[in-house]
Design an enzyme around this catalytic site. Structure first.
Site, PDB file in Angstrom:
ATOM      1  N   SER A 125      78.259  37.028  68.572  1.00 57.97           N
ATOM      2  CA  SER A 125      79.527  37.656  68.977  1.00 57.97           C
ATOM      3  C   SER A 125      79.956  37.252  70.383  1.00 57.97           C
ATOM      4  O   SER A 125      80.568  38.052  71.096  1.00 57.97           O
ATOM      5  CB  SER A 125      79.447  39.187  68.831  1.00 57.97           C
ATOM      6  OG  SER A 125      79.162  39.548  67.491  1.00 57.97           O
ATOM      7  N   GLU A 182      69.655  33.673  69.469  1.00 59.79           N
ATOM      8  CA  GLU A 182      70.653  34.437  68.738  1.00 59.79           C
ATOM      9  C   GLU A 182      70.017  35.709  68.172  1.00 59.79           C
ATOM     10  O   GLU A 182      69.409  35.674  67.095  1.00 59.79           O
ATOM     11  CB  GLU A 182      71.216  33.607  67.577  1.00 59.79           C
ATOM     12  CG  GLU A 182      71.924  32.347  68.021  1.00 59.79           C
ATOM     13  CD  GLU A 182      72.974  31.899  66.998  1.00 59.79           C
ATOM     14  OE1 GLU A 182      74.145  31.850  67.377  1.00 59.79           O
ATOM     15  OE2 GLU A 182      72.622  31.644  65.841  1.00 59.79           O
ATOM     16  N   GLU A 214      70.906  32.783  59.421  1.00 62.80           N
ATOM     17  CA  GLU A 214      71.448  32.901  58.050  1.00 62.80           C
ATOM     18  C   GLU A 214      70.670  32.016  57.084  1.00 62.80           C
ATOM     19  O   GLU A 214      70.518  32.355  55.906  1.00 62.80           O
ATOM     20  CB  GLU A 214      72.948  32.559  58.060  1.00 62.80           C
ATOM     21  CG  GLU A 214      73.741  33.691  58.709  1.00 62.80           C
ATOM     22  CD  GLU A 214      75.015  33.259  59.423  1.00 62.80           C
ATOM     23  OE1 GLU A 214      75.483  32.129  59.199  1.00 62.80           O
ATOM     24  OE2 GLU A 214      75.530  34.066  60.227  1.00 62.80           O
ATOM     25  N   HIS A 252      69.018  28.385  61.795  1.00 57.19           N
ATOM     26  CA  HIS A 252      69.937  29.514  61.967  1.00 57.19           C
ATOM     27  C   HIS A 252      69.438  30.724  61.168  1.00 57.19           C
ATOM     28  O   HIS A 252      68.896  30.568  60.077  1.00 57.19           O
ATOM     29  CB  HIS A 252      71.350  29.134  61.521  1.00 57.19           C
ATOM     30  CG  HIS A 252      72.354  30.131  61.963  1.00 57.19           C
ATOM     31  ND1 HIS A 252      72.581  31.296  61.266  1.00 57.19           N
ATOM     32  CD2 HIS A 252      73.150  30.170  63.051  1.00 57.19           C
ATOM     33  CE1 HIS A 252      73.491  32.008  61.920  1.00 57.19           C
ATOM     34  NE2 HIS A 252      73.864  31.349  63.007  1.00 57.19           N
TER      35      HIS A 252
HETATM   36  P1  13P Z   1      79.274  35.011  65.696  1.00 59.21           P
HETATM   37  O1  13P Z   1      79.773  34.374  66.967  1.00 59.21           O
HETATM   38  O2  13P Z   1      80.319  35.040  64.619  1.00 59.21           O
HETATM   39  O3  13P Z   1      78.615  36.329  65.938  1.00 59.21           O
HETATM   40  O4  13P Z   1      78.147  34.031  65.125  1.00 59.21           O
HETATM   41  C1  13P Z   1      77.149  33.607  65.981  1.00 59.21           C
HETATM   42  C2  13P Z   1      76.356  32.583  65.293  1.00 59.21           C
HETATM   43  O5  13P Z   1      75.679  32.860  64.317  1.00 59.21           O
HETATM   44  C3  13P Z   1      76.420  31.208  65.795  1.00 59.21           C
HETATM   45  O6  13P Z   1      75.459  30.422  65.199  1.00 59.21           O
END
Ligand code: 13P
Length: 255
Positions: free
Chosen positions: A217, A171, A101, A99
């Protein structure tokens, strides 16, 4: 979506949200709302400490509980990490890896993402492998090149027969948690590029059978338009996966 060729997968990534009690309340709320909706796989990936309670609450339902990461070593001196064997031991077969993050805040690289993916596959797990470009890369017009390189590095050394256990989550980093969604056309274009890379790596048959999700999102209002695109086979959902009504609407858009 193209349900004739590949499975649609709608997955929630709870990130650092939900205590065990909150997860149980959420699962109990959403279970009847998604019951019988079998045209897609329904997954929630939970924080490690919440997994056991979520698994128990989801028992007997069509909801799968997964983890948000996994380490590449089976055990050892890796403070704060959890191995695939540990996850398997408590009944977890699905895991998010790579991910943005994790890459952005915790220094994970394509190399460690690749190692983690191999370890999860070796343990018999299903991997949701995340990748995508940052805002500067999209603005510089190099999204396709960046995504092609990432996918090649993340999948390096992974044989075609393992691809049945990999879901790719595209993503775009600029769309995560920002309320900015890629347009269905933008998302479709990049998912198409990713599928072309899979053709190059594994051939047409494997590429056509691989589920590619969009994440960033995605919500109850935009899911239907995104999922209508032929190369978008599901969603990886952050914020909207914490609200039963919103998540169920996304599942409904995939039916
Ligand atoms: P959001 O749907 O909050 O933008 O997050 C997406 C995400 O990072 C899913 O892994």
């Amino acid at each position: 979506m193209n349900p004739a060729k590949r499975r649609t997968v709608i997955a929630g990534n709870w990130k650092m949200n939900f205590t065990p009690a909150e997860a149980v309340a959420f699962i109990n709320e959403i279970k009847p709302m998604v019951a019988g909706k079998d045209n897609c796989d329904i997954i929630f990936c939970a924080p490690y400490v919440t997994i056991a309670a979520a698994l128990e609450a989801a028992k007997g339902s069509n909801i799968v509980i997964g983890a948000e990461n996994v380490h590449f070593a089976p055990k050892g001196a890796y403070t704060g990490e959890v191995s695939a064997e540990m996850l398997k031991a408590i009944g977890v077969d699905t895991v998010i890896i790579g991910h943005s993050e994790r890459r952005q805040y915790f220094g994970e690289t394509d190399e460690t993402v690749n190692l983690r993916t191999k370890a999860a596959l070796a343990a018999g797990m299903r991997v949701i492998l995340c990748m995508g470009e940052v805002k500067e890369q999209r603005e510089a017009g190099i999204t396709n090149e960046v995504c092609a390189m990432q996918i090649k590095l993340d999948l390096a050394g992974i044989p075609a027969e393992d691809m049945k256990n990999i879901v790719i989550a595209y993503e775009p980093v600029w769309a995560i948690g920002t309320g900015l969604t890629a347009t269905p056309e933008q998302a479709e274009e990049t998912c198409g590029v990713i599928r072309d890379v899979l053709v190059e790596l594994y051939g047409k048959e494997v590429a056509e059978a691989t589920t590619i999700q969009y994440g960033g999102s995605m919500n109850d209002a935009n899911a239907a338009d995104l999922l209508a695109k032929p190369n978008i086979d599901g969603g990886l959902i952050g914020g909207a996966s914490l609200v039963a009504k919103k998540f169920t609407a996304i599942v409904d858009a995939a039916q």
